[in-house]
Write an enzyme that holds these catalytic residues in place. Structure first.
Site, PDB file in Angstrom:
ATOM      1  CE  LYS A 125      -4.372   1.127   0.257  1.00  0.00           C
ATOM      2  NZ  LYS A 125      -5.587   0.508  -0.453  1.00  0.00           N
ATOM      3  CG  ASP A 165      -7.361   3.606  -0.650  1.00  0.00           C
ATOM      4  OD1 ASP A 165      -7.805   2.455  -0.785  1.00  0.00           O
ATOM      5  OD2 ASP A 165      -7.340   4.423   0.268  1.00  0.00           O
TER       6      ASP A 165
HETATM    7  P1  NDP Z   1     -12.811   8.231  -2.569  1.00  0.00           P
HETATM    8  O1  NDP Z   1     -11.926   9.164  -2.216  1.00  0.00           O
HETATM    9  O2  NDP Z   1     -13.485   8.171  -4.142  1.00  0.00           O
HETATM   10  O3  NDP Z   1     -14.158   8.442  -1.683  1.00  0.00           O
HETATM   11  C1  NDP Z   1     -13.941   8.376  -0.246  1.00  0.00           C
HETATM   12  C2  NDP Z   1     -15.171   9.112   0.350  1.00  0.00           C
HETATM   13  O4  NDP Z   1     -15.092   8.701   1.949  1.00  0.00           O
HETATM   14  C3  NDP Z   1     -15.528  10.284   0.334  1.00  0.00           C
HETATM   15  O5  NDP Z   1     -16.885  10.542   0.215  1.00  0.00           O
HETATM   16  C4  NDP Z   1     -14.784  10.992   1.397  1.00  0.00           C
HETATM   17  O6  NDP Z   1     -15.377  12.367   1.613  1.00  0.00           O
HETATM   18  C5  NDP Z   1     -15.198  10.137   2.482  1.00  0.00           C
HETATM   19  N1  NDP Z   1     -14.164  10.352   3.366  1.00  0.00           N
HETATM   20  C6  NDP Z   1     -12.689   9.986   3.214  1.00  0.00           C
HETATM   21  N2  NDP Z   1     -12.089  10.305   4.332  1.00  0.00           N
HETATM   22  C7  NDP Z   1     -13.032  10.529   5.489  1.00  0.00           C
HETATM   23  C8  NDP Z   1     -12.896  10.880   6.819  1.00  0.00           C
HETATM   24  N3  NDP Z   1     -11.750  10.940   7.377  1.00  0.00           N
HETATM   25  N4  NDP Z   1     -14.070  11.063   7.331  1.00  0.00           N
HETATM   26  C9  NDP Z   1     -15.354  10.865   6.566  1.00  0.00           C
HETATM   27  N5  NDP Z   1     -15.372  10.719   5.318  1.00  0.00           N
HETATM   28  C10 NDP Z   1     -14.311  10.412   4.663  1.00  0.00           C
HETATM   29  O7  NDP Z   1     -12.374   6.745  -2.209  1.00  0.00           O
HETATM   30  P2  NDP Z   1     -12.890   5.201  -2.349  1.00  0.00           P
HETATM   31  O8  NDP Z   1     -14.064   5.256  -2.574  1.00  0.00           O
HETATM   32  O9  NDP Z   1     -11.885   4.721  -3.392  1.00  0.00           O
HETATM   33  O10 NDP Z   1     -12.562   4.513  -0.954  1.00  0.00           O
HETATM   34  C11 NDP Z   1     -13.243   4.469   0.216  1.00  0.00           C
HETATM   35  C12 NDP Z   1     -13.046   3.228   1.163  1.00  0.00           C
HETATM   36  O11 NDP Z   1     -13.111   2.040   0.376  1.00  0.00           O
HETATM   37  C13 NDP Z   1     -11.513   3.299   1.473  1.00  0.00           C
HETATM   38  O12 NDP Z   1     -11.316   2.807   3.006  1.00  0.00           O
HETATM   39  C14 NDP Z   1     -10.815   2.450   0.834  1.00  0.00           C
HETATM   40  O13 NDP Z   1      -9.579   2.154   1.409  1.00  0.00           O
HETATM   41  C15 NDP Z   1     -11.751   1.391   0.529  1.00  0.00           C
HETATM   42  N6  NDP Z   1     -11.346   0.725  -0.607  1.00  0.00           N
HETATM   43  C16 NDP Z   1     -11.366   1.325  -1.829  1.00  0.00           C
HETATM   44  C17 NDP Z   1     -11.178   0.475  -3.101  1.00  0.00           C
HETATM   45  C18 NDP Z   1     -11.260   1.002  -4.325  1.00  0.00           C
HETATM   46  O14 NDP Z   1     -11.163   0.450  -5.395  1.00  0.00           O
HETATM   47  N7  NDP Z   1     -11.335   2.394  -4.562  1.00  0.00           N
HETATM   48  C19 NDP Z   1     -10.887  -1.015  -2.909  1.00  0.00           C
HETATM   49  C20 NDP Z   1     -10.903  -1.562  -1.619  1.00  0.00           C
HETATM   50  C21 NDP Z   1     -11.321  -0.789  -0.627  1.00  0.00           C
HETATM   51  P3  NDP Z   1     -14.535  13.631   1.068  1.00  0.00           P
HETATM   52  O15 NDP Z   1     -14.793  13.550  -0.481  1.00  0.00           O
HETATM   53  O16 NDP Z   1     -15.333  14.950   1.782  1.00  0.00           O
HETATM   54  O17 NDP Z   1     -13.167  13.434   1.430  1.00  0.00           O
END
Ligand code: NDP
Length: 451
Positions: A125, A165
């Site tokens: 990662k 991510d």
């Molecule tokens: P994105 O950046 O596309 O979206 C993240 C979302 O979560 C946004 O709405 C963001 O809000 C919100 N967010 C992020 N950090 C925080 C925080 N500290 N508190 C509250 N809201 C938060 O990321 P992904 O959708 O790709 O990832 C989301 C989760 O899924 C993560 O845990 C990631 O590790 C996991 N994941 C993702 C994969 C992928 O293929 N993308 C694969 C496997 C797991 P804002 O826009 O305001 O920051």
């Protein structure tokens, strides 16, 4: 003191500030206890001690120039945990909260998740404390180029293949791939999550959300239930959340919530096709805030609260929960409310979104609980399929990739259930996922000797 406790103790003493890493190690290690008696050869070869120590940690300075001409300095990370079963593989996270402990927790989880997919991928990662929010496209480009100027030395299609991510989507992958290609002068599958035009796979953007939904459907089926007619909560509004909403709706469920780091919206009528298109435009193109959804569709917005806080404070009942934002978003208190109001299933799109207290409450209340390393493995599995297509220099159809993804999620579900049964805790997906993921990696490490 038991071997597992000794290892956890050592991990904590060695890096006392890495709280999220400790949490991930504890969660995995305690469930591996039954493998100790069954595999004395793992103990002798110190596999348990070796697996918590990354092959290497790479940390570097990322200097870049903002639109005002000022020099900014961020920190970059890549933690390569193990390549025992395949090249290092795992996403890059750009978020101001990123530090070494967070990257190590994510890399450690990735080892077991990647193994569970049955594809040949090791665990890694990376990321940076850079915040893409509020930055212009040109600033993001200059940052990602500087990031790749250092990272390129450590990656390659047969060495280490990063992906997206939090904070790393199509735009960031595009800039990083473009720059890698420029300096290495090679067009290879060094990153996944690429757009179709330059080597991406159909269904990769959808894969994590679709996969978490397929996993929920598999868990529900063990109790003769499905998603049809179920009221569902989804948190976040990024990549994973968006495609969870899409697949849940296709399977007849109704999603009533979304959030971002500023707050939460609740739409009791359900977030359907047009409304989802609005979210995709808002988040992926205009990069705006979730509050705009509430203004447009005249629904309630809760500033500063997570989805799980809102459910608790407003006494809202959901049947199925898909936490899809970030780590530790569901506290014990939130989980108590979910259990009390009759939630039957939690499928984690995010990595480690449930606190240890919350997990205990799900288990005590017989809630079907799919931990992230199993439920969200569809993303990296499809990245694995993207790597295969890149190596073969061909692309599979949407239907082909989706059916492979569905099959992989089914098999992960089966592997978790079967490992949990073999080790005496049938239906415990946490134990099942950890053991099924671990045993394959441990055997590969054993075969490789002391390296
Ligand atoms: P994105 O950046 O596309 O979206 C993240 C979302 O979560 C946004 O709405 C963001 O809000 C919100 N967010 C992020 N950090 C925080 C925080 N500290 N508190 C509250 N809201 C938060 O990321 P992904 O959708 O790709 O990832 C989301 C989760 O899924 C993560 O845990 C990631 O590790 C996991 N994941 C993702 C994969 C992928 O293929 N993308 C694969 C496997 C797991 P804002 O826009 O305001 O920051």
């Amino acid at each position: 003191m038991s071997l597992i406790n000794e290892i956890i103790d050592k991990v904590k003493k060695r890096d006392p500030e890495q709280k999220e890493f400790h949490q991930a190690v504890e969660e995995v290690m305690y469930t591996l206890e039954p493998t100790i008696a069954k595999h004395p050869e793992f103990v002798k070869a110190k596999i348990y001690e070796r697996i918590v120590e990354p092959d290497r940690v790479i940390m570097f300075r990322v200097p870049w120039v903002d639109d005002k001409g000022e020099v900014q300095v961020n920190r970059g990370f890549r933690v390569q945990f193990t390549n025992a079963i395949g090249p290092y593989k795992g996403g890059l996270r750009f978020h101001p909260s990123v530090n070494l402990g967070i990257i190590k927790f994510l890399g450690f989880e990735q080892i077991f998740k990647n193994s569970l997919t049955t594809l040949p991928m090791g665990g890694a990662k990376g990321g940076s404390d850079f915040d893409p929010k509020g930055k212009s496209d040109m600033e993001v480009m200059r940052f990602t180029q500087s990031f790749m100027r250092e990272l390129f030395k450590y990656i390659g299609p047969d060495i280490d293949v990063p992906a997206g991510d939090i904070g790393v989507g199509g735009r960031e992958i595009g800039f990083m791939f473009g720059y890698y290609k420029k300096i290495v002068n090679e067009h290879t599958g060094v990153l996944t999550g690429k757009a179709l035009e330059y080597g991406g796979s159909l269904i990769r953007p959808e894969a994590t959300g679709y996969g978490a939904t397929y996993f929920a459907a598999e868990m529900l089926a063990t109790r003769g239930k499905d998603l049809n007619g179920k009221v569902c909560a989804v948190s976040g509004s990024g990549n994973v959340a968006q495609y969870t909403v899409e697949k849940v709706s296709q399977l007849g469920g109704k999603v009533i919530s979304l959030s971002d780091s500023d707050g939460t919206i609740i739409d009791e009528k359900g977030i359907d096709g047009d409304k989802l298109n609005f979210i995709m435009d808002l988040k992926n193109i205009r990069r705006g805030r979730i509050k705009e959804y509430a203004d447009k569709y005249k629904v309630k917005y809760f500033n500063g609260l997570s989805v799980w806080d809102v459910l608790r404070e407003q006494g809202i009942k959901v049947d199925v929960a898909f936490p899809s934002a970030t780590q530790n978003e569901i506290s014990g208190k939130n989980a108590e409310n979910m259990a009390k109001t009759g939630c039957i299933c939690v499928s984690e799109g995010a990595n480690m979104p449930s606190s240890p207290d919350a997990i205990k409450i799900y288990q005590d209340n017989n809630i079907l609980y799919g931990p992230g390393k199993a439920a969200n493995a569809g993303g990296v599995a499809t990245s694995g399929l993207e790597m295969s297509q890149n190596s073969m220099r061909l692309s599979w159809s949407r239907e082909e990739v989706d059916s492979r993804l569905k099959e992989i999620m089914k098999n992960i579900h089966k592997a978790c259930l079967s490992a949990s049964e073999t080790y005496g805790k049938k239906g415990d997906y946490v134990m099942g996922a950890n053991i099924a993921g671990f045993v394959k990696v441990a055997k590969a490490m054993l075969a490789g000797g002391i390296v």
